[in-house]
Structure formats: C-alpha cells, structure tokens
Design a protein around this motif. Structure first.
Motif, PDB file in Angstrom:
ATOM      1  N   LEU A   1       0.822  -1.209   0.000  1.00 20.49           N
ATOM      2  CA  LEU A   1       0.000   0.000   0.000  1.00 20.49           C
ATOM      3  C   LEU A   1       0.860   1.265   0.000  1.00 20.49           C
ATOM      4  O   LEU A   1       0.579   2.219  -0.723  1.00 20.49           O
ATOM      5  CB  LEU A   1      -0.937  -0.012   1.205  1.00 20.49           C
ATOM      6  CG  LEU A   1      -1.973  -1.140   1.217  1.00 20.49           C
ATOM      7  CD1 LEU A   1      -2.808  -1.077   2.494  1.00 20.49           C
ATOM      8  CD2 LEU A   1      -2.870  -1.069  -0.006  1.00 20.49           C
ATOM      9  N   ASP A   2       1.917   1.254   0.822  1.00 15.59           N
ATOM     10  CA  ASP A   2       2.809   2.423   0.850  1.00 15.59           C
ATOM     11  C   ASP A   2       3.483   2.622  -0.501  1.00 15.59           C
ATOM     12  O   ASP A   2       3.611   3.756  -0.996  1.00 15.59           O
ATOM     13  CB  ASP A   2       3.881   2.251   1.940  1.00 15.59           C
ATOM     14  CG  ASP A   2       3.289   2.335   3.345  1.00 15.59           C
ATOM     15  OD1 ASP A   2       2.160   2.839   3.466  1.00 15.59           O
ATOM     16  OD2 ASP A   2       3.956   1.897   4.300  1.00 15.59           O
ATOM     17  N   GLY A   3       3.925   1.512  -1.122  1.00 15.52           N
ATOM     18  CA  GLY A   3       4.631   1.608  -2.401  1.00 15.52           C
ATOM     19  C   GLY A   3       3.729   2.057  -3.528  1.00 15.52           C
ATOM     20  O   GLY A   3       4.149   2.819  -4.410  1.00 15.52           O
TER      21      GLY A   3
ATOM     22  N   ALA B   1      -7.002  -4.704  -1.138  1.00 19.14           N
ATOM     23  CA  ALA B   1      -6.584  -3.418  -0.583  1.00 19.14           C
ATOM     24  C   ALA B   1      -6.025  -2.514  -1.677  1.00 19.14           C
ATOM     25  O   ALA B   1      -6.287  -1.300  -1.698  1.00 19.14           O
ATOM     26  CB  ALA B   1      -5.530  -3.646   0.506  1.00 19.14           C
ATOM     27  N   VAL B   2      -5.272  -3.100  -2.610  1.00 19.09           N
ATOM     28  CA  VAL B   2      -4.736  -2.329  -3.735  1.00 19.09           C
ATOM     29  C   VAL B   2      -5.882  -1.803  -4.601  1.00 19.09           C
ATOM     30  O   VAL B   2      -5.862  -0.658  -5.064  1.00 19.09           O
ATOM     31  CB  VAL B   2      -3.771  -3.204  -4.577  1.00 19.09           C
ATOM     32  CG1 VAL B   2      -3.410  -2.490  -5.886  1.00 19.09           C
ATOM     33  CG2 VAL B   2      -2.502  -3.501  -3.789  1.00 19.09           C
ATOM     34  N   ARG B   3      -6.910  -2.631  -4.829  1.00 24.11           N
ATOM     35  CA  ARG B   3      -8.062  -2.199  -5.634  1.00 24.11           C
ATOM     36  C   ARG B   3      -8.794  -1.038  -4.988  1.00 24.11           C
ATOM     37  O   ARG B   3      -9.254  -0.114  -5.662  1.00 24.11           O
ATOM     38  CB  ARG B   3      -9.022  -3.381  -5.819  1.00 24.11           C
ATOM     39  CG  ARG B   3     -10.166  -3.103  -6.789  1.00 24.11           C
ATOM     40  CD  ARG B   3     -11.139  -4.262  -6.839  1.00 24.11           C
ATOM     41  NE  ARG B   3     -11.841  -4.401  -5.561  1.00 24.11           N
ATOM     42  CZ  ARG B   3     -12.897  -3.663  -5.205  1.00 24.11           C
ATOM     43  NH1 ARG B   3     -13.363  -2.718  -6.013  1.00 24.11           N
ATOM     44  NH2 ARG B   3     -13.484  -3.851  -4.042  1.00 24.11           N
TER      45      ARG B   3
ATOM     46  N   THR C   1      -4.648  -1.751  -9.802  1.00 24.97           N
ATOM     47  CA  THR C   1      -4.958  -3.134 -10.180  1.00 24.97           C
ATOM     48  C   THR C   1      -3.817  -4.051  -9.778  1.00 24.97           C
ATOM     49  O   THR C   1      -2.643  -3.702  -9.971  1.00 24.97           O
ATOM     50  CB  THR C   1      -5.189  -3.250 -11.701  1.00 24.97           C
ATOM     51  OG1 THR C   1      -6.268  -2.398 -12.081  1.00 24.97           O
ATOM     52  CG2 THR C   1      -5.512  -4.682 -12.095  1.00 24.97           C
ATOM     53  N   CYS C   2      -4.157  -5.189  -9.237  1.00 28.04           N
ATOM     54  CA  CYS C   2      -3.159  -6.170  -8.827  1.00 28.04           C
ATOM     55  C   CYS C   2      -3.210  -7.374  -9.761  1.00 28.04           C
ATOM     56  O   CYS C   2      -4.288  -7.903 -10.034  1.00 28.04           O
ATOM     57  CB  CYS C   2      -3.397  -6.603  -7.378  1.00 28.04           C
ATOM     58  SG  CYS C   2      -2.153  -7.737  -6.748  1.00 28.04           S
TER      59      CYS C   2
ATOM     60  N   GLU D   1      -0.303   2.299 -11.068  1.00 25.63           N
ATOM     61  CA  GLU D   1      -1.631   1.906 -11.535  1.00 25.63           C
ATOM     62  C   GLU D   1      -1.785   0.387 -11.509  1.00 25.63           C
ATOM     63  O   GLU D   1      -2.886  -0.130 -11.335  1.00 25.63           O
ATOM     64  CB  GLU D   1      -1.861   2.425 -12.959  1.00 25.63           C
ATOM     65  CG  GLU D   1      -1.923   3.945 -13.066  1.00 25.63           C
ATOM     66  CD  GLU D   1      -2.181   4.395 -14.487  1.00 25.63           C
ATOM     67  OE1 GLU D   1      -2.614   3.544 -15.297  1.00 25.63           O
ATOM     68  OE2 GLU D   1      -1.933   5.573 -14.804  1.00 25.63           O
ATOM     69  N   VAL D   2      -0.669  -0.322 -11.728  1.00 27.91           N
ATOM     70  CA  VAL D   2      -0.687  -1.783 -11.755  1.00 27.91           C
ATOM     71  C   VAL D   2       0.451  -2.315 -10.892  1.00 27.91           C
ATOM     72  O   VAL D   2       1.577  -1.831 -10.955  1.00 27.91           O
ATOM     73  CB  VAL D   2      -0.534  -2.320 -13.196  1.00 27.91           C
ATOM     74  CG1 VAL D   2      -0.585  -3.851 -13.192  1.00 27.91           C
ATOM     75  CG2 VAL D   2      -1.605  -1.753 -14.105  1.00 27.91           C
ATOM     76  N   VAL D   3       0.123  -3.327 -10.068  1.00 30.61           N
ATOM     77  CA  VAL D   3       1.126  -3.994  -9.236  1.00 30.61           C
ATOM     78  C   VAL D   3       1.128  -5.479  -9.584  1.00 30.61           C
ATOM     79  O   VAL D   3       0.072  -6.125  -9.591  1.00 30.61           O
ATOM     80  CB  VAL D   3       0.831  -3.820  -7.730  1.00 30.61           C
ATOM     81  CG1 VAL D   3       1.873  -4.559  -6.901  1.00 30.61           C
ATOM     82  CG2 VAL D   3       0.805  -2.350  -7.364  1.00 30.61           C
ATOM     83  N   LEU D   4       2.304  -6.020  -9.886  1.00 26.74           N
ATOM     84  CA  LEU D   4       2.432  -7.443 -10.166  1.00 26.74           C
ATOM     85  C   LEU D   4       3.023  -8.138  -8.933  1.00 26.74           C
ATOM     86  O   LEU D   4       4.131  -7.804  -8.499  1.00 26.74           O
ATOM     87  CB  LEU D   4       3.343  -7.695 -11.368  1.00 26.74           C
ATOM     88  CG  LEU D   4       2.806  -7.234 -12.733  1.00 26.74           C
ATOM     89  CD1 LEU D   4       3.252  -5.798 -13.014  1.00 26.74           C
ATOM     90  CD2 LEU D   4       3.288  -8.152 -13.839  1.00 26.74           C
ATOM     91  N   ILE D   5       2.280  -9.057  -8.344  1.00 28.00           N
ATOM     92  CA  ILE D   5       2.776  -9.861  -7.230  1.00 28.00           C
ATOM     93  C   ILE D   5       3.268 -11.183  -7.799  1.00 28.00           C
ATOM     94  O   ILE D   5       2.482 -11.992  -8.297  1.00 28.00           O
ATOM     95  CB  ILE D   5       1.682 -10.100  -6.171  1.00 28.00           C
ATOM     96  CG1 ILE D   5       1.193  -8.771  -5.606  1.00 28.00           C
ATOM     97  CG2 ILE D   5       2.216 -10.983  -5.055  1.00 28.00           C
ATOM     98  CD1 ILE D   5       0.109  -8.914  -4.541  1.00 28.00           C
TER      99      ILE D   5
END
Length: 288
Positions: free
Chosen positions: A182-184, A217-219, A224-225, A191-195
């Motif tokens: 969330l901080d990052g 939480a990202v949404r 978008t995750c 806009e997009v985070v890849l886990i």
C-alpha cells in the motif's frame, strides 16, 4: 597470596601461554574451528591468551576484551570458543602453580583455586556480556534488513511496480507485505502492481487469503493487482482448495503479467525493426 601468585603467573606467562596453546590446539577436533585455516586459528589463539594476561595484569581493563570479542563476532566465531578457552586457561594456570611447589595442602589448594577463579570469572563475565550485546545488535540489524528484503516493491516503469515474493509467507510477513504494498503503490503512483509468487514454495488457504486481501486493498486505493508466477502445481492446489482468484488477473509468468500491465496502462511492446520508417532507415544508412 594473590599478589604473589600474580607475580609468578606474569613472570612465567610465556610458558603458561605455550601450555595453553598446546591444549587448545589438541582440542580443536572437528568442531566449530574445523573449517578455519590453521594460520587464522593460531593467530586468534595467540591474541586471545594475550588479552587474558593483559586483563589479569591490569586488574579489570575491558578495552582489549571489547575489541577482541567484537572481532570474533564479525568473524563468526561462537561464544563457546571464549568460554572453552578461559576454562582451559584456568586449568593450565592452576597446574603450573601447583607444579612450582613441592607440597600443597588442602587449604593452600583451595586458596589457589579461589585466586585463579577471581582472575578468570570477571573475564568470562565481561566477554559473555560484550559478546551477547554485540550479537544482539547485529541480529537486530539483520532482522531489519531481512524485513526490508522480505517484501520489496520495485518500480520497473511509470505506473507499474513488481513485488517478488520468495520463501514461506506467514502472518507476520503477510502484514509486512500489505504495508509495503500500500505504501509503495501510493509512493510510486502505481496503476498496476504485479505480485510474483514464483519463489513461494507452497500456496495454501492462508497464503491465498493474504494475497487476496492485499489485492483487494490495492483495488480499494484505485490500482490493479496482477498475480503472476502461478505454476501448474500451484494452480491445481488453488482449484482443489476452492480458492476464488477471479477478482483480479492471474498469469503463469512475469513476462505475461508485464504484457498485461502494459495493456492496462494503454501501452504495448513494439518491434522497431518491423515498424521502422523505410525513409528514415535510408537516411540513417547514408549517415554511416
């Protein structure tokens, strides 16, 4: 008596040191010093016995003890090396003193033991305290470093970040993942985070639950995750457990996930060789 014994020990420090070094070398065996070079082992032993004599002769000086213990910690030597060495020094010193007298009664023997113990015990206490304090400090620094590395968020392009996960995910680490994520996202305006879970050996119900929470939480903060690195065995486990991952995109590899992230941010990968302007190519060739 203590001063007289101290004088004897100091005057014969060379012989006592030789006896101590011989016994320590004999006990080396296959323990914690087995992989240490002979040169380093002997030089450390010589430094150790010199520190012991300096501490005895100076009646409680701690500066050399602190320096020596700190150096051992940095080299990775265990605390047992210090305690074993001091116990050996105790035995060698008592034997040497007893050999100087033809007859020693029980009372004299008891006094000799007390005097030598009064020399050695403060050194043991000081070394253990210093060693423990320095070790705790190092462990604390390592713990902080590991926490920072356990859930890194890496910005790879404008609005796209990646969080590679390696190893087992427990409740404490899941909390850290959530916080860093969330901080990052906010910090990097992602806009997009890849886990990427390629390096996660087991994905069970608990791990999946934590990942779903993080994605949700990202949404909620407008991003978008994408879950990437889903191996066939992980996919089978997720299906068998009845875990619902339909709320956010999933991909089998980081490459496919990155292409999806580009599409979500209205970008694409273009092959410049195929789409290059012929007139521009001719111009560039003429300039060569």
């Amino acid at each position: 008596m203590p001063e007289a014994l101290l004088k004897i020990v100091i005057e014969n420090s060379d012989e006592i040191s030789r006896n101590w070094l011989d016994q320590v070398s004999e006990r080396r065996g296959n323990g914690y010093t087995a992989n240490i070079s002979e040169e380093l082992f002997q030089s450390t032993n010589r430094e150790f016995v010199n520190v012991i004599f300096s501490s005895i002769n100076r009646h409680g000086s701690t500066e050399e003890l602190e320096t020596f213990s700190e150096r051992l910690i940095n080299l990775g030597w265990p605390l047992s090396y210090l305690t074993d060495g001091l116990q050996t020094f105790r035995r060698v010193t008592i034997d040497f003193i007893l050999n100087q007298s033809d007859q020693v009664d029980t009372e004299q023997f008891s006094k000799i033991l007390t005097v030598v113990d009064n020399w050695v015990e403060p050194i043991i206490k000081e070394l253990v305290n210093e060693y423990s304090g320095s070790w705790e400090h190092i462990v604390s620094l390592q713990r902080v470093a590991l926490q920072e590395l356990s859930a890194p968020l890496i910005p790879v392009m404008d609005n796209i970040t990646i969080m590679p996960l390696i190893g087992t995910i427990d409740t404490e680490r899941a909390k850290l993942i959530m916080e860093n994520l969330l901080d990052g996202v906010i910090k990097h305006n992602a806009e997009v985070v890849l886990i990427d879970i390629t390096g996660v050996p087991v994905v069970d119900t608990m791990v999946a639950h934590h990942i779903i929470q993080a994605a949700e939480a990202v949404r909620l903060i407008g991003s978008t995750c994408i879950l990437v690195g889903i191996r066939p065995e992980i996919a089978q486990t997720i299906v068998n457990l009845g875990i619902d991952l339909s709320k956010f995109p999933t991909k089998s590899s980081l490459r496919k996930g990155f292409n999806k992230a580009l599409a979500l941010t209205n970008r694409d990968v273009v092959n410049l060789n195929q789409d290059a302007n012929p007139d521009l190519e001719k111009l560039l060739d003429s300039l060569k």
